[in-house]
Scaffold this motif. Structure first.
Motif, PDB file in Angstrom:
ATOM      1  N   LYS A   1       0.834  -1.203   0.000  1.00 23.06           N
ATOM      2  CA  LYS A   1       0.000   0.000   0.000  1.00 23.06           C
ATOM      3  C   LYS A   1       0.867   1.250   0.000  1.00 23.06           C
ATOM      4  CE  LYS A   1      -3.421   2.478   2.768  1.00 23.06           C
ATOM      5  NZ  LYS A   1      -4.161   2.509   4.046  1.00 23.06           N
TER       6      LYS A   1
ATOM      7  N   LYS B   1      -2.664  -2.063  -5.656  1.00 22.61           N
ATOM      8  CA  LYS B   1      -3.705  -2.183  -6.685  1.00 22.61           C
ATOM      9  C   LYS B   1      -3.475  -3.373  -7.617  1.00 22.61           C
ATOM     10  CE  LYS B   1      -1.386   1.145  -9.769  1.00 22.61           C
ATOM     11  NZ  LYS B   1      -0.257   1.441  -8.868  1.00 22.61           N
TER      12      LYS B   1
ATOM     13  N   HIS C   1      -5.341  -8.657  -5.161  1.00 24.18           N
ATOM     14  CA  HIS C   1      -6.491  -8.799  -4.268  1.00 24.18           C
ATOM     15  C   HIS C   1      -6.200  -9.993  -3.370  1.00 24.18           C
ATOM     16  CE1 HIS C   1     -10.581  -8.458  -2.785  1.00 24.18           C
ATOM     17  NE2 HIS C   1     -10.608  -9.770  -2.774  1.00 24.18           N
TER      18      HIS C   1
ATOM     19  N   HIS D   1      -9.072  -4.153  -1.400  1.00 22.66           N
ATOM     20  CA  HIS D   1      -8.054  -5.084  -1.900  1.00 22.66           C
ATOM     21  C   HIS D   1      -7.891  -6.322  -1.017  1.00 22.66           C
ATOM     22  CE1 HIS D   1      -6.723  -2.317  -5.031  1.00 22.66           C
ATOM     23  NE2 HIS D   1      -6.835  -1.352  -4.130  1.00 22.66           N
TER      24      HIS D   1
END
Length: 400
Positions: free
Chosen positions: A239, A245, A248, A276
């Motif tokens: 992060k 991004k 997941h 996420h």
């Protein structure tokens, strides 16, 4: 063949033991074998009805505090011997007696049984060890045997077992190369390597092209020994670096767990509400677990070597059988599955920074790794099968 499985851990229908033992028994029965399973006297109705577990054994050393410690463990062993002996007197005509989760609490029982008049050369005992007698040294990055009262007792038990092992009436067994090496060093006796059978037909082959973001799953309840704290810190690093991004994450974290300093760790409100990360907050039945794997591009197992240097992970086998590439800690047993698949991404050191590096390697090479994992999945299914397990048994029944 007539087979008896004696397993006091079959008390609750949660955890992986019912799936493992039930699957193995079902596979044997499909080959025409007769399989009796004696479990804990308080075995659930599900175990009785679905696995055919016969309520019988009065103790469960995995749960009962009265069976922990050297003195209480000895009492447990004598009680276990008495109950198993009583069952075998009633029906002595088994080809095999299986103990698939041997601990020190059982070892003296089998050592004494092997020398009793009840031990007959037509019945073989398979003693499978899921825990060894060593501890891991961070300094030497290897295992060592401590001179403890429990290890002294274990050595005595193996000396008592030696004639039966040499006569091939008792088969000492392990599921990992690491455990096999450790047991052979500790016992100075031969140890047979057996697979850990899974029911591959109940798992969906995952041939999906990796998504973007890629879905990375960590099945199994979050624990310190499983490196869950390292993974949550690695997610925080992703992060901060702006690369979260690309991923997941799906994690199974139903409750806080304790760290070595005594503090309790939970993921925190911010991560729970992140787009996420998805959290499963309880146990999963077979259908839900299979659905989870079908949505997974990579399974990450950041296990600590101190717990998993010789310890098997059923999750790793199931992921390999599904064609899902693994991200795993270097030096843990999971390497054996990755070698079978001929595919995987190593986490070089036990740190959040190294987890991030491994995750980024997986992201960059996702399509290639996926293709190799699918190609290697058949090798996992063939080796970790009831057929392979049974073929090793038959070799021991054949005359030399």
């Amino acid at each position: 063949m007539r087979i008896l499985i004696a397993e006091e851990a079959l008390q609750s229908d949660t955890g992986h033991w019912p799936n493992y033992i039930g699957g193995l028994a079902a596979g044997m029965r499909q080959h025409g074998d007769t399989v009796d399973i004696i479990g804990h006297e308080n075995a659930t109705e599900t175990l009785r009805n679905e696995l055919g577990v016969i309520p019988y054994l009065s103790q469960n050393c995995w749960l009962d505090s009265a069976s922990q410690g050297l003195t209480r463990g000895l009492r447990h062993s004598f009680k276990f011997k008495s109950e198993l002996k009583r069952w075998l007197k009633k029906d002595p005509h088994y080809s095999w007696v299986f103990s698939l989760t041997v601990r020190l609490q059982h070892l003296l029982a089998f050592a004494l049984l092997s020398r009793s008049p009840l031990a007959n050369k037509n019945t073989k005992y398979l003693l499978l060890f899921v825990q060894g007698f060593s501890c891991y040294s961070e300094q030497s990055r290897s295992y060592q045997f401590l001179r403890s009262p429990s290890n002294v007792l274990a050595k005595l038990c193996f000396r008592l077992l030696t004639p039966a092992v040499k006569a091939k009436n008792v088969i000492l067994a392990a599921e990992t190369e690491g455990m096999k090496r450790e047991l052979e060093e500790f016992t100075q006796l031969p140890v047979e390597l057996f697979p850990h059978p899974i029911e591959a037909k109940n798992l969906s082959q995952n041939t999906n092209v990796p998504s973007d973001p890629i879905t990375v799953s960590c099945p199994g309840f979050a624990r310190h020994e499983k490196g869950s704290d390292l993974l949550i810190s690695a997610i925080e690093r992703l992060k901060n670096e702006g690369t979260l991004k690309q991923f997941h994450f799906i994690l199974q974290w139903p409750e806080p767990f304790q760290l070595p300093d005594g503090t309790m760790l939970e993921p925190g409100e911010e991560k729970v509400n992140s787009d996420h990360i998805t959290f499963y907050n309880g146990s999963l039945d077979a259908a839900a677990y299979n659905t989870w794997l079908s949505q997974t591009d990579f399974v990450i197992l950041p296990y600590r070597k101190s717990s998993y240097y010789n310890r098997l992970s059923r999750v790793a086998i199931e992921a390999g059988a599904c064609g899902i590439p693994l991200i795993y800690t270097d030096g843990t047993w999971t390497e054996e599955v990755a070698a079978l698949v001929e595919c995987g991404v190593k986490i070089d050191e036990e740190s959040p920074a190294e987890l991030v590096k491994a995750l980024n390697r997986a992201y960059r090479d996702a399509e290639n790794l996926k293709g190799r994992a699918v190609a290697g999945s058949e090798r996992v299914k063939q080796y970790h099968s009831c057929e392979k397990f049974r073929s090793i048994m038959l070799q021991h029944l054949s005359p030399d």
